[in-house]
Write a protein that holds these residues in place. Sequence first.
Motif, mmCIF file in Angstrom:
data_model
loop_
_atom_site.group_PDB
_atom_site.id
_atom_site.type_symbol
_atom_site.label_atom_id
_atom_site.label_comp_id
_atom_site.label_asym_id
_atom_site.label_seq_id
_atom_site.Cartn_x
_atom_site.Cartn_y
_atom_site.Cartn_z
ATOM 1 N N LYS A 171 0.837 -1.194 0.000
ATOM 2 C CA LYS A 171 0.000 0.000 0.000
ATOM 3 C C LYS A 171 0.877 1.252 0.000
ATOM 4 C CE LYS A 171 -3.809 1.712 2.727
ATOM 5 N NZ LYS A 171 -4.893 1.191 3.516
ATOM 6 N N ALA A 202 3.308 -1.393 3.827
ATOM 7 C CA ALA A 202 3.112 -0.065 3.254
ATOM 8 C C ALA A 202 4.442 0.491 2.778
ATOM 9 C CB ALA A 202 2.498 0.855 4.306
ATOM 10 N N ASP A 232 -3.619 5.255 7.819
ATOM 11 C CA ASP A 232 -3.146 3.984 7.257
ATOM 12 C C ASP A 232 -2.233 3.204 8.195
ATOM 13 O OD1 ASP A 232 -4.523 4.347 4.911
ATOM 14 O OD2 ASP A 232 -2.809 5.123 3.787
ATOM 15 N N SER A 239 -4.193 1.868 12.234
ATOM 16 C CA SER A 239 -4.490 0.542 11.678
ATOM 17 C C SER A 239 -4.795 -0.452 12.793
ATOM 18 C CB SER A 239 -3.289 0.043 10.880
ATOM 19 O OG SER A 239 -3.513 -1.289 10.455
ATOM 20 N N VAL A 254 1.624 4.849 0.995
ATOM 21 C CA VAL A 254 1.185 5.713 2.088
ATOM 22 C C VAL A 254 1.857 7.072 1.925
ATOM 23 C CG1 VAL A 254 1.267 6.018 4.592
ATOM 24 C CG2 VAL A 254 0.786 3.771 3.643
ATOM 25 N N SER A 273 -1.903 10.405 4.546
ATOM 26 C CA SER A 273 -2.629 9.186 4.938
ATOM 27 C C SER A 273 -1.933 8.387 6.039
ATOM 28 C CB SER A 273 -2.849 8.285 3.714
ATOM 29 O OG SER A 273 -1.628 7.693 3.305
#
Length: 106
Positions: free
Chosen positions: A4, A55, A14, A18, A6, A10
């Motif tokens: 992901k 991430a 994120d 989380s 990031v 975010s």
Amino acid sequence: MPTKAVTDASFQSDVIESDKPVLVDFWADWCGPCKMIGPALEEISDELGDKVTIAKVDIMENTEIAAQMGVQSIPLMILFKNGKPAAQKLGAAPKGALKAWLESEL
């Protein structure tokens, strides 16, 4: 499950908020070792995606979070648990070593 991307904007939602551990890979386009471990992290994300989110933060585009985390050299991977840094690993390593390290920290 793919890794992901990031951003500064975010990161809070994120990573910090989380509900499962998040491994954040701080990297940059010009970093050879970062590019070497990219595919390994994608595979690990597929294999461990139910236990951990992987991430990626591009430090050239997201200077705020890189500065906040004190990123001096890359690739730097920081594992966040319950919103806090729990472990970190600096430098590239083979997939097996990365996965073993991550599993031992989860």
